[in-house]
Design a protein around this motif. Structure first.
Motif, PDB file in Angstrom:
ATOM      1  N   PHE A 109       0.825  -1.203   0.000  1.00 25.16           N
ATOM      2  CA  PHE A 109       0.000   0.000   0.000  1.00 25.16           C
ATOM      3  C   PHE A 109       0.865   1.262   0.000  1.00 25.16           C
ATOM      4  O   PHE A 109       0.567   2.236  -0.703  1.00 25.16           O
ATOM      5  CB  PHE A 109      -0.923  -0.004   1.214  1.00 25.16           C
ATOM      6  CG  PHE A 109      -2.022  -1.031   1.129  1.00 25.16           C
ATOM      7  CD1 PHE A 109      -2.217  -1.785  -0.018  1.00 25.16           C
ATOM      8  CD2 PHE A 109      -2.875  -1.242   2.195  1.00 25.16           C
ATOM      9  CE1 PHE A 109      -3.225  -2.733  -0.110  1.00 25.16           C
ATOM     10  CE2 PHE A 109      -3.888  -2.190   2.123  1.00 25.16           C
ATOM     11  CZ  PHE A 109      -4.062  -2.932   0.967  1.00 25.16           C
ATOM     12  N   TYR A 110       1.929   1.247   0.811  1.00 30.51           N
ATOM     13  CA  TYR A 110       2.824   2.401   0.860  1.00 30.51           C
ATOM     14  C   TYR A 110       3.513   2.608  -0.493  1.00 30.51           C
ATOM     15  O   TYR A 110       3.590   3.739  -1.002  1.00 30.51           O
ATOM     16  CB  TYR A 110       3.866   2.196   1.956  1.00 30.51           C
ATOM     17  CG  TYR A 110       4.934   3.260   1.992  1.00 30.51           C
ATOM     18  CD1 TYR A 110       4.668   4.536   2.493  1.00 30.51           C
ATOM     19  CD2 TYR A 110       6.216   2.996   1.499  1.00 30.51           C
ATOM     20  CE1 TYR A 110       5.645   5.520   2.511  1.00 30.51           C
ATOM     21  CE2 TYR A 110       7.197   3.967   1.515  1.00 30.51           C
ATOM     22  CZ  TYR A 110       6.909   5.229   2.027  1.00 30.51           C
ATOM     23  OH  TYR A 110       7.875   6.198   2.027  1.00 30.51           O
ATOM     24  N   SER A 111       4.013   1.520  -1.076  1.00 32.22           N
ATOM     25  CA  SER A 111       4.717   1.612  -2.361  1.00 32.22           C
ATOM     26  C   SER A 111       3.784   2.081  -3.469  1.00 32.22           C
ATOM     27  O   SER A 111       4.183   2.868  -4.348  1.00 32.22           O
ATOM     28  CB  SER A 111       5.325   0.258  -2.729  1.00 32.22           C
ATOM     29  OG  SER A 111       6.243  -0.166  -1.741  1.00 32.22           O
ATOM     30  N   TYR A 112       2.555   1.613  -3.431  1.00 30.12           N
ATOM     31  CA  TYR A 112       1.591   2.031  -4.458  1.00 30.12           C
ATOM     32  C   TYR A 112       1.344   3.535  -4.389  1.00 30.12           C
ATOM     33  O   TYR A 112       1.364   4.234  -5.407  1.00 30.12           O
ATOM     34  CB  TYR A 112       0.286   1.269  -4.278  1.00 30.12           C
ATOM     35  CG  TYR A 112      -0.812   1.717  -5.220  1.00 30.12           C
ATOM     36  CD1 TYR A 112      -0.884   1.210  -6.515  1.00 30.12           C
ATOM     37  CD2 TYR A 112      -1.751   2.653  -4.822  1.00 30.12           C
ATOM     38  CE1 TYR A 112      -1.879   1.629  -7.390  1.00 30.12           C
ATOM     39  CE2 TYR A 112      -2.740   3.080  -5.683  1.00 30.12           C
ATOM     40  CZ  TYR A 112      -2.814   2.558  -6.957  1.00 30.12           C
ATOM     41  OH  TYR A 112      -3.791   2.973  -7.827  1.00 30.12           O
ATOM     42  N   ARG A 113       1.098   4.034  -3.186  1.00 28.60           N
ATOM     43  CA  ARG A 113       0.835   5.469  -3.031  1.00 28.60           C
ATOM     44  C   ARG A 113       2.082   6.290  -3.378  1.00 28.60           C
ATOM     45  O   ARG A 113       1.983   7.397  -3.909  1.00 28.60           O
ATOM     46  CB  ARG A 113       0.376   5.775  -1.607  1.00 28.60           C
ATOM     47  CG  ARG A 113      -0.967   5.157  -1.267  1.00 28.60           C
ATOM     48  CD  ARG A 113      -1.511   5.643   0.055  1.00 28.60           C
ATOM     49  NE  ARG A 113      -2.727   4.954   0.422  1.00 28.60           N
ATOM     50  CZ  ARG A 113      -3.932   5.228  -0.051  1.00 28.60           C
ATOM     51  NH1 ARG A 113      -4.060   6.182  -0.959  1.00 28.60           N
ATOM     52  NH2 ARG A 113      -4.993   4.562   0.348  1.00 28.60           N
ATOM     53  N   GLY A 117       0.583   7.680  -6.426  1.00 27.14           N
ATOM     54  CA  GLY A 117      -0.101   8.795  -5.798  1.00 27.14           C
ATOM     55  C   GLY A 117      -1.565   8.506  -5.531  1.00 27.14           C
ATOM     56  O   GLY A 117      -2.035   7.368  -5.614  1.00 27.14           O
ATOM     57  N   GLU A 118      -2.282   9.551  -5.213  1.00 29.44           N
ATOM     58  CA  GLU A 118      -3.712   9.457  -4.938  1.00 29.44           C
ATOM     59  C   GLU A 118      -4.478   9.760  -6.224  1.00 29.44           C
ATOM     60  O   GLU A 118      -4.261  10.782  -6.857  1.00 29.44           O
ATOM     61  CB  GLU A 118      -4.113  10.455  -3.849  1.00 29.44           C
ATOM     62  CG  GLU A 118      -3.466  10.194  -2.499  1.00 29.44           C
ATOM     63  CD  GLU A 118      -4.138   9.069  -1.749  1.00 29.44           C
ATOM     64  OE1 GLU A 118      -5.175   8.590  -2.234  1.00 29.44           O
ATOM     65  OE2 GLU A 118      -3.619   8.668  -0.695  1.00 29.44           O
ATOM     66  N   SER A 119      -5.368   8.874  -6.589  1.00 29.80           N
ATOM     67  CA  SER A 119      -6.160   9.084  -7.800  1.00 29.80           C
ATOM     68  C   SER A 119      -7.509   8.404  -7.636  1.00 29.80           C
ATOM     69  O   SER A 119      -7.586   7.277  -7.130  1.00 29.80           O
ATOM     70  CB  SER A 119      -5.432   8.528  -9.030  1.00 29.80           C
ATOM     71  OG  SER A 119      -6.250   8.618 -10.183  1.00 29.80           O
ATOM     72  N   SER A 120      -8.547   9.076  -8.080  1.00 33.87           N
ATOM     73  CA  SER A 120      -9.883   8.479  -8.012  1.00 33.87           C
ATOM     74  C   SER A 120     -10.058   7.389  -9.056  1.00 33.87           C
ATOM     75  O   SER A 120     -10.916   6.517  -8.923  1.00 33.87           O
ATOM     76  CB  SER A 120     -10.957   9.560  -8.217  1.00 33.87           C
ATOM     77  OG  SER A 120     -10.765  10.221  -9.463  1.00 33.87           O
ATOM     78  N   THR A 121      -9.218   7.436 -10.105  1.00 34.60           N
ATOM     79  CA  THR A 121      -9.260   6.412 -11.156  1.00 34.60           C
ATOM     80  C   THR A 121      -7.986   5.581 -11.097  1.00 34.60           C
ATOM     81  O   THR A 121      -6.890   6.112 -11.286  1.00 34.60           O
ATOM     82  CB  THR A 121      -9.369   7.064 -12.548  1.00 34.60           C
ATOM     83  OG1 THR A 121     -10.521   7.901 -12.586  1.00 34.60           O
ATOM     84  CG2 THR A 121      -9.470   5.988 -13.621  1.00 34.60           C
ATOM     85  N   THR A 224      -5.766  -2.564  -7.828  1.00 34.42           N
ATOM     86  CA  THR A 224      -6.536  -1.981  -6.733  1.00 34.42           C
ATOM     87  C   THR A 224      -6.117  -2.663  -5.439  1.00 34.42           C
ATOM     88  O   THR A 224      -5.593  -3.787  -5.456  1.00 34.42           O
ATOM     89  CB  THR A 224      -8.050  -2.164  -6.935  1.00 34.42           C
ATOM     90  OG1 THR A 224      -8.359  -3.566  -6.985  1.00 34.42           O
ATOM     91  CG2 THR A 224      -8.514  -1.503  -8.229  1.00 34.42           C
ATOM     92  N   PHE A 225      -6.375  -2.018  -4.307  1.00 34.63           N
ATOM     93  CA  PHE A 225      -5.949  -2.571  -3.031  1.00 34.63           C
ATOM     94  C   PHE A 225      -6.629  -3.901  -2.722  1.00 34.63           C
ATOM     95  O   PHE A 225      -6.076  -4.737  -2.032  1.00 34.63           O
ATOM     96  CB  PHE A 225      -6.229  -1.570  -1.904  1.00 34.63           C
ATOM     97  CG  PHE A 225      -5.322  -0.359  -1.955  1.00 34.63           C
ATOM     98  CD1 PHE A 225      -4.111  -0.417  -2.618  1.00 34.63           C
ATOM     99  CD2 PHE A 225      -5.683   0.822  -1.344  1.00 34.63           C
ATOM    100  CE1 PHE A 225      -3.270   0.683  -2.677  1.00 34.63           C
ATOM    101  CE2 PHE A 225      -4.846   1.938  -1.383  1.00 34.63           C
ATOM    102  CZ  PHE A 225      -3.643   1.872  -2.057  1.00 34.63           C
ATOM    103  N   GLY A 226      -7.824  -4.086  -3.225  1.00 31.49           N
ATOM    104  CA  GLY A 226      -8.548  -5.329  -2.932  1.00 31.49           C
ATOM    105  C   GLY A 226      -8.461  -6.352  -4.037  1.00 31.49           C
ATOM    106  O   GLY A 226      -9.322  -7.231  -4.148  1.00 31.49           O
ATOM    107  N   ILE A 227      -7.409  -6.283  -4.841  1.00 28.98           N
ATOM    108  CA  ILE A 227      -7.345  -7.144  -6.028  1.00 28.98           C
ATOM    109  C   ILE A 227      -7.225  -8.628  -5.673  1.00 28.98           C
ATOM    110  O   ILE A 227      -7.744  -9.486  -6.375  1.00 28.98           O
ATOM    111  CB  ILE A 227      -6.170  -6.711  -6.940  1.00 28.98           C
ATOM    112  CG1 ILE A 227      -6.279  -7.390  -8.305  1.00 28.98           C
ATOM    113  CG2 ILE A 227      -4.812  -6.986  -6.285  1.00 28.98           C
ATOM    114  CD1 ILE A 227      -5.344  -6.826  -9.342  1.00 28.98           C
TER     115      ILE A 227
END
Length: 313
Positions: A109-113, A117-121, A224-227
């Motif tokens: 999660f940290y590496s993804y952000r 970054g933060e994105s709605s898509t 996605t985080f819940g993939i």
């Protein structure tokens, strides 16, 4: 469209074959670890790590196969960490596995952000396309189901007989099974249980990483985080259902891939008027039912979850 029409549709069976792949790879991963005597509860974190590594590499380089390679490599690294903790340091396998899974999830999660970054898509890539095999894909019914799939799908199903051959027809496979049954006897026969378990967990990590990468490099094309969605925990049950046999485990994975395909089609068709949450829970409910029915007949490796101490023979 009623339930019978959904189940008898060729597209349903083709989807079941595809949806079974991450479960199949994860189950083969867990089977490899457990056959050596290690319960790998870190599989969920391994799959998620592989998913991000594969997606991030493919997104950065434009190469899906480099993404696959990165996913396997990162999965192997997490497997090596698990091996260091439970094989070398002989920590409790249950607690350590959960800890590794939670740690890997947090790092992902940290590496993804950090990377996206933060994105709605959610960021997306162009995933693998299906590859129809010449002549075979033209066979009625069977062709569209089994021979018009992703390259990773073919690879996953080929790994089933390959692992079965390895376990039951090679000296290395015999050594792996021996360590899982009686590491002290295996050591007396000249086998190094620590080395065998260490390598088994590294291999298991690679397979788990590949399972995670399949979801975004072939199935979805995004991360996605819940993939992973608990597929790692289902794989733990599928190993028991398959009784630690690669062929039977493949059958169990296909069965639950079919359940997943069914719930998706039931949602899309509206054939059954129920809240969508119940459809999402269907594969997990089926796992619990199958575990209950199979509980009395499941006998795992004798030395499963038993740490090996080279000084106590």
């Amino acid at each position: 469209m009623n339930i019978f029409d959904i189940v008898m549709d060729i597209g349903f069976f083709a989807a079941a074959v595809r949806l079974a792949v991450p479960l199949l790879l994860g189950t083969l991963s867990e089977l490899t670890a457990e056959r050596s005597g290690v319960l790998n509860l870190g599989i969920e974190g391994m799959m998620l790590s592989g998913a991000l590594a594969g997606f991030g590499t493919a997104s950065a380089t434009g190469s899906l196969w480099l993404g696959v390679t990165a996913a396997i490599g990162v999965g192997m690294l997490v497997g090596a960490l698990m091996a260091l903790l439970v094989v070398t340091l002989r920590l409790d396998q249950t607690v350590t596995g959960l800890g590794v899974s939670l740690m890997a999830t947090g790092l992902v999660f940290y590496s993804y952000r950090l990377g996206f970054g933060e994105s709605s898509t959610p960021p997306a890539i162009t995933p693998f396309s299906t590859i129809p095999l010449p002549f075979l894909s033209d066979i009625p019914v069977i062709g569209p189901v089994f021979f018009n799939q992703y390259a990773l799908t073919y690879l996953a199903y080929l790994l089933v007989p390959a692992l079965a051959f390895f376990l039951y027809r090679t000296p290395a496979g015999l050594a792996l099974r021996s360590v899982g049954e009686n590491p002290q006897a295996a050591a007396a026969a000249g086998i190094d249980p620590i080395r065998v378990r260490f390598l088994a967990l590294i291999a298991a990590g690679g397979l788990a990483g590949l399972a995670g990468a399949y979801l975004n490099l072939a199935a979805f094309g995004s991360f996605t985080f819940g993939i992973i969605a608990g597929r790692g925990w289902i794989c733990l049950a599928l190993v028991v259902l398959g009784r630690w046999n690669p062929i039977a485990c493949a059958g169990a994975a296909f069965l639950f891939g079919a359940v997943d395909a069914l719930q998706l089609r039931l949602q899309a068709s509206g054939a059954v008027d129920l809240p969508y949450q119940l459809f999402l829970a269907l594969p997990y409910a089926a796992t619990l039912v199958a575990m209950i029915l199979n509980a009395s007949r499941a006998v795992g490796p004798t030395a499963l979850m038993q740490p090996y101490d080279a000084e106590q023979r």
